[in-house]
Design a protein around this motif. Structure first.
Motif, PDB file in Angstrom:
ATOM      1  N   PHE A 150       0.830  -1.388  -0.216  1.00  0.00           N
ATOM      2  CA  PHE A 150       0.181   0.076  -0.024  1.00  0.00           C
ATOM      3  C   PHE A 150       0.909   1.274  -0.041  1.00  0.00           C
ATOM      4  N   THR A 151       1.995   1.121   0.782  1.00  0.00           N
ATOM      5  CA  THR A 151       2.707   2.517   0.925  1.00  0.00           C
ATOM      6  C   THR A 151       4.042   2.644   0.238  1.00  0.00           C
ATOM      7  N   GLY A 152       4.697   1.652  -0.360  1.00  0.00           N
ATOM      8  CA  GLY A 152       5.946   1.644  -0.940  1.00  0.00           C
ATOM      9  C   GLY A 152       7.011   1.826   0.441  1.00  0.00           C
ATOM     10  N   ARG A 153       6.633   1.434   1.623  1.00  0.00           N
ATOM     11  CA  ARG A 153       7.592   1.800   2.451  1.00  0.00           C
ATOM     12  C   ARG A 153       8.048   0.290   3.200  1.00  0.00           C
ATOM     13  N   PHE A 154       9.343   0.577   3.685  1.00  0.00           N
ATOM     14  CA  PHE A 154       9.770  -0.638   4.528  1.00  0.00           C
ATOM     15  C   PHE A 154       8.910  -0.635   6.057  1.00  0.00           C
ATOM     16  N   GLU A 200      -1.927   0.835  13.235  1.00  0.00           N
ATOM     17  CA  GLU A 200      -0.879   1.632  13.570  1.00  0.00           C
ATOM     18  C   GLU A 200      -0.496   2.300  12.025  1.00  0.00           C
ATOM     19  N   LEU A 201      -1.204   1.992  11.024  1.00  0.00           N
ATOM     20  CA  LEU A 201      -1.029   2.490   9.838  1.00  0.00           C
ATOM     21  C   LEU A 201      -1.702   4.080   9.839  1.00  0.00           C
ATOM     22  N   ASP A 202      -0.725   4.897   9.110  1.00  0.00           N
ATOM     23  CA  ASP A 202      -1.181   6.210   8.813  1.00  0.00           C
ATOM     24  C   ASP A 202      -1.678   6.045   7.420  1.00  0.00           C
ATOM     25  N   GLN A 203      -3.216   6.078   7.195  1.00  0.00           N
ATOM     26  CA  GLN A 203      -3.679   5.570   5.803  1.00  0.00           C
ATOM     27  C   GLN A 203      -3.533   6.748   5.006  1.00  0.00           C
ATOM     28  N   GLU A 204      -3.272   7.764   5.360  1.00  0.00           N
ATOM     29  CA  GLU A 204      -2.944   8.802   4.431  1.00  0.00           C
ATOM     30  C   GLU A 204      -1.588   8.845   3.704  1.00  0.00           C
ATOM     31  N   THR A 205      -0.697   7.736   4.243  1.00  0.00           N
ATOM     32  CA  THR A 205       0.341   7.509   3.405  1.00  0.00           C
ATOM     33  C   THR A 205       0.394   6.632   2.360  1.00  0.00           C
ATOM     34  N   THR A 206      -1.086   5.921   2.002  1.00  0.00           N
ATOM     35  CA  THR A 206      -1.261   4.839   1.108  1.00  0.00           C
ATOM     36  C   THR A 206      -1.263   5.402  -0.169  1.00  0.00           C
ATOM     37  N   LEU A 207      -0.976   4.537  -1.213  1.00  0.00           N
ATOM     38  CA  LEU A 207      -1.410   4.823  -2.644  1.00  0.00           C
ATOM     39  C   LEU A 207      -2.776   5.089  -2.915  1.00  0.00           C
ATOM     40  N   GLN A 208      -3.734   4.327  -2.022  1.00  0.00           N
ATOM     41  CA  GLN A 208      -4.970   4.771  -2.534  1.00  0.00           C
ATOM     42  C   GLN A 208      -5.554   6.051  -1.916  1.00  0.00           C
ATOM     43  N   ALA A 209      -4.992   6.529  -0.967  1.00  0.00           N
ATOM     44  CA  ALA A 209      -5.169   7.972  -0.664  1.00  0.00           C
ATOM     45  C   ALA A 209      -4.518   8.927  -1.566  1.00  0.00           C
ATOM     46  N   THR A 210      -3.427   8.687  -2.232  1.00  0.00           N
ATOM     47  CA  THR A 210      -2.885   9.781  -3.056  1.00  0.00           C
ATOM     48  C   THR A 210      -3.556   9.474  -4.243  1.00  0.00           C
ATOM     49  N   LEU A 211      -3.867   8.529  -4.880  1.00  0.00           N
ATOM     50  CA  LEU A 211      -4.394   8.498  -6.123  1.00  0.00           C
ATOM     51  C   LEU A 211      -6.329   9.028  -6.131  1.00  0.00           C
ATOM     52  N   GLN A 212      -6.807   8.704  -4.751  1.00  0.00           N
ATOM     53  CA  GLN A 212      -8.295   9.002  -4.902  1.00  0.00           C
ATOM     54  C   GLN A 212      -8.225  10.570  -4.766  1.00  0.00           C
ATOM     55  N   ALA A 213      -7.299  11.365  -3.900  1.00  0.00           N
ATOM     56  CA  ALA A 213      -7.253  12.755  -3.862  1.00  0.00           C
ATOM     57  C   ALA A 213      -6.936  13.434  -5.154  1.00  0.00           C
ATOM     58  N   ASP A 216      12.823  -9.347 -16.460  1.00  0.00           N
ATOM     59  CA  ASP A 216      13.764  -8.286 -15.927  1.00  0.00           C
ATOM     60  C   ASP A 216      14.434  -8.866 -14.639  1.00  0.00           C
ATOM     61  N   LYS A 217      15.594  -9.094 -14.699  1.00  0.00           N
ATOM     62  CA  LYS A 217      16.428  -9.822 -13.931  1.00  0.00           C
ATOM     63  C   LYS A 217      16.712  -8.784 -12.388  1.00  0.00           C
ATOM     64  N   ARG A 218      16.394  -7.540 -12.528  1.00  0.00           N
ATOM     65  CA  ARG A 218      16.818  -6.628 -11.418  1.00  0.00           C
ATOM     66  C   ARG A 218      16.218  -7.207 -10.017  1.00  0.00           C
ATOM     67  N   LEU A 219      16.852  -6.692  -8.947  1.00  0.00           N
ATOM     68  CA  LEU A 219      16.604  -7.133  -7.523  1.00  0.00           C
ATOM     69  C   LEU A 219      15.207  -6.225  -7.185  1.00  0.00           C
ATOM     70  N   VAL A 220      14.075  -6.728  -6.889  1.00  0.00           N
ATOM     71  CA  VAL A 220      13.073  -5.867  -6.835  1.00  0.00           C
ATOM     72  C   VAL A 220      12.173  -6.254  -5.525  1.00  0.00           C
ATOM     73  N   SER A 221      11.270  -5.575  -5.040  1.00  0.00           N
ATOM     74  CA  SER A 221      10.473  -5.960  -4.005  1.00  0.00           C
ATOM     75  C   SER A 221       9.037  -5.331  -3.924  1.00  0.00           C
ATOM     76  N   ILE A 222       8.519  -5.797  -2.883  1.00  0.00           N
ATOM     77  CA  ILE A 222       6.943  -5.158  -2.904  1.00  0.00           C
ATOM     78  C   ILE A 222       6.938  -3.568  -2.499  1.00  0.00           C
ATOM     79  N   VAL A 223       7.811  -3.212  -2.042  1.00  0.00           N
ATOM     80  CA  VAL A 223       8.038  -1.679  -1.873  1.00  0.00           C
ATOM     81  C   VAL A 223       8.241  -0.898  -2.857  1.00  0.00           C
ATOM     82  N   ASP A 224       8.259  -1.620  -4.293  1.00  0.00           N
ATOM     83  CA  ASP A 224       8.330  -0.936  -5.461  1.00  0.00           C
ATOM     84  C   ASP A 224       7.045  -0.803  -6.072  1.00  0.00           C
ATOM     85  N   ILE A 225       6.128  -1.506  -5.623  1.00  0.00           N
ATOM     86  CA  ILE A 225       4.983  -1.442  -6.455  1.00  0.00           C
ATOM     87  C   ILE A 225       4.130  -0.170  -6.306  1.00  0.00           C
ATOM     88  N   ALA A 226       4.127   0.459  -5.222  1.00  0.00           N
ATOM     89  CA  ALA A 226       3.240   1.652  -5.198  1.00  0.00           C
ATOM     90  C   ALA A 226       4.177   3.047  -5.708  1.00  0.00           C
TER      91      ALA A 226
END
Length: 470
Positions: A97-101, A114-127, A344-354
Motif C-alpha cells: 500500500f505504502t511503498g515503505r519498509f 498503526e498505519l497512517d492511512q494517508e500515506t497509502t497509494l489509494q489515498a494519493t490516487l483518490q485525492a 527483468d532480472k533486477r532485484l525488486v521488492s513489494i515496496v516498489d509497487i506503489a
C-alpha cells in the motif's frame, strides 16, 4: 374498479416492477469513501492501475497458472528476483500500500491501526482524480465492520478462513454479508460490477483496483471443480532433504510449530495449487473484461504475492523465515505499448509497487518522495535488498535483519539490540542455503572486515528513509 383503486393498483405494480428490476448484487452500494472530499482531476492520459495480490504464494508455483503466466510472462515483464521484504501478511500488505519498509510504516505485526492511512497509494490516487476499489483480503485484525479508508467501492475481509474462501463474511460497502459463491467468483463479479458501472455511466476517470485473494493461504479451500485436480507429485528439492541443521539457528533446529518434511510439503503444495487454479481463471476473466471494455491497453496491471511459504525446506513449514522460499514471490507487470515484454532480472521488492503505480499516474506529490521503493518504470540497478522481521507476540521466528543480493545473503538475528546469531550464504554456489559460512569450522568464512562492513550496511538499511533506502 373505481379510478382510485385502479390508480393504487398501478402504483403498486410500478413499485413491484422497480423493486424486482434492481440487480441482485451482494451488498450493493453503501456510501463511498469521503476521506477526500476535494479531489483534484487526474492527469490527462493517466492509466488505470490493477493490482492482483495472492496470499502465501511461492515464486515457483506459476506452472499451475498458465493463463496468468500468459499475461504477465508472455505479454508482460516477469521479475524472478521479486522479494517480500517482511514475509508475513499484514506488514507486507501495508508495504504494498505504502511503498515503505516496515520500519517506516510501523505495522510490525497484525496491528493495522498503526498505519497512517494517508500515506497509502489509494489515498494519493483518490485525492488526485482516481476511482478506487478493493476486493478481498485487506489487513489482518482489521475490524470486519469497519470500512477500509480511501476506497470508493469495496468488499473486504481481514484474514483468510474457510468462510471467506467460500464467499462469506465480507464487508460490502458497509454491510457484512454472506455470499453464496466461491471467493474467486465473488471477487471477479465485484470487479466486473465496478468496471461495468464506470463504463455504463461514461465515467472516464482512471481507476485503482486491488483484487486480493484468500488463496493460497491455509485452510486451502479449493473451488469444487478443482478439489481433486491433479497437480503432479512433487519430488522436493535439496533443502527439503537437508540432514545437518547444526549450522542453523535454534528456532530452525527446533521450530515452534513443529517440523515439516517432504510429506508435509507435498500436502501443502498440493492444496495450495488447487486453490490457485481458481485464481488463474479469475485473473483471465478480469483481463478479458478489460479487453471487452477497451481498457486493457490503458491499464498497468501488476501480479504479486504478499510472501511465500516453506514446503519442508530446512524442515520448516509456514513463512516469516528469511530463506528463499519464504521471501521470493511471483512478481509481474503488464502495460501494453509502455512496458517491453520479457524477463527483468533486477532485484525488486513489494515496496516498489506503489512507487511504480504513482510514477505511471503522472501525479506529482510529496507522497512519492517519502516512499522507500523505486519505480520499476525507471532504469536502475539495485545491488542489495533489505529484509526485516520483528519479534511481535504472534511471531514464531525471532527478530532479524538481512541483506539479500543476487550473490549472497547475510542475516542477523536479534534479542533486543543484541545480535544472537548470524548466517551467511553464498547464493551463487548454494542457492538452497544449505551451508552457513559463518558456522564454526567453515573454510570459506568471510573475514572480520567484510563482516563488519555487512553489519554496518545492514544497520544503515534498517534505519533508512526514502531515497536513502536500498
Amino acid at each position: 374498479m373505481t379510478p382510485l383503486a385502479l390508480g393504487l393498483l398501478t402504483v403498486a405494480a410500478i413499485i413491484f416492477v422497480v423493486a424486482f428490476a434492481q440487480p441482485l448484487d451482494e451488498g450493493d452500494p453503501g456510501d463511498p469513501s469521503d476521506e477526500n472530499p476535494n479531489r483534484e482531476p487526474a492527469p490527462v492520459g493517466a492509466p488505470n492501475i490493477l493490482v492482483f495480490v495472492t496470499d502465501d504464494q511461492r515464486a515457483d508455483s506459476m506452472e499451475f497458472m498458465p493463463k496468468t503466466s500468459k499475461y504477465f510472462m508472455d505479454e508482460g515483464t516477469w521479475l524472478p528476483n521479486g522479494l517480500s521484504t517482511t514475509p508475513i501478511c499484514c506488514p507486507a500488505r501495508v508495504s504494498i500500500f505504502t511503498g515503505r519498509f516496515v520500519h517506516n510504516h510501523g505495522v510490525r505485526g497484525f496491528t493495522p491501526y498503526e498505519l497512517d492511512q494517508e500515506t497509502t497509494l489509494q489515498a494519493t490516487l483518490q485525492a488526485n482524480g482516481y476511482r478506487t476499489a478493493f476486493y478481498g483480503k485487506y489487513l489482518n485484525k482489521w475490524e470486519r465492520t469497519e470500512d477500509p479508508p480511501f476506497f470508493d467501492d469495496w468488499a473486504t475481509f481481514p484474514q483468510s478462513t474457510a468462510v471467506t474462501y467460500e464467499g462469506g463474511r465480507y464487508n460490502v460497502m458497509g454491510d457484512v454479508i454472506d455470499g453464496d459463491k466461491h471467493s474467486t467468483r465473488f471477487l471477479r463479479d465485484r470487479a466486473f460490477r465496478f468496471l461495468q458501472q464506470g463504463d455504463a455511466e461514461g465515467d472516464s476517470r482512471p481507476w485503482l483496483m486491488y483484487i486480493s485473494t484468500p488463496a493460497a493461504h491455509s485452510p486451502f479451500i479449493a473451488e469444487p471443480r478443482f478439489a481433486d485436480a491433479p497437480v503432479g507429485r512433487w519430488k522436493g528439492n535439496p533443502a527439503v532433504f537437508e540432514k545437518d541443521l547444526s549450522d542453523k539457528p535454534s528456532h530452525v533446529i527446533q521450530p515452534l510449530r513443529g517440523k515439516c518434511d517432504l510429506a508435509c510439503g507435498r500436502s501443502v503444495r498440493r492444496q495450495q495449487h488447487r486453490t490457485l487454479l481458481s485464481v488463474d481463471v479469475m485473473v483471465d476473466d478480469v483481463m478479458r473484461k478489460l479487453e471487452e471494455l477497451g481498457e486493457a491497453d490503458d491499464t498497468l496491471a501488476l501480479f504479486v504475492s504478499d510472501n511465500g511459504v516453506m514446503w519442508g525446506e530446512h524442515g520448516l513449514g509456514n513463512k516469516r523465515f528469511p530463506y528463499r522460499q519464504s521471501v521470493n514471490v511471483p512478481f509481474g507487470m503488464r502495460w501494453p505499448d509502455e512496458i517491453t515484454p520479457g524477463i527483468d532480472k533486477r532485484l525488486v521488492s513489494i515496496v516498489d509497487i506503489a512507487p511504480t503505480a504513482l510514477d505511471a499516474s503522472g501525479i506529482e506529490t510529496e507522497a512519492g518522495t517519502e516512499m522507500d521503493g523505486r519505480s520499476l518504470l525507471d532504469s536502475w540497478q539495485r545491488q542489495e535488498m533489505l529484509l526485516e522481521h520483528w519479534a511481535v507476540p504472534t511471531a514464531t521466528v525471532p527478530a532479524y535483519g538481512s541483506l539479500w543480493s543476487k550473490g549472497y545473503q547475510y542475516i542477523e538475528y536479534y534479542d533486543g539490540e543484541e545480535v544472537t546469531f548470524r548466517e551467511y550464504f553464498y547464493l551463487r554456489k548454494d542457492p538452497w542455503q544449505l551451508e552457513n559460512l559463518l558456522a564454526p569450522g567453515s573454510r570459506d568464512r568471510p573475514g572480520r572486515r567484510e563482516l563488519a562492513k555487512l553489519s554496518e550496511r545492514l544497520e544503515g538499511f534498517r534505519n533508512c528513509e526514502g531515497s536513502d533506502c536500498p
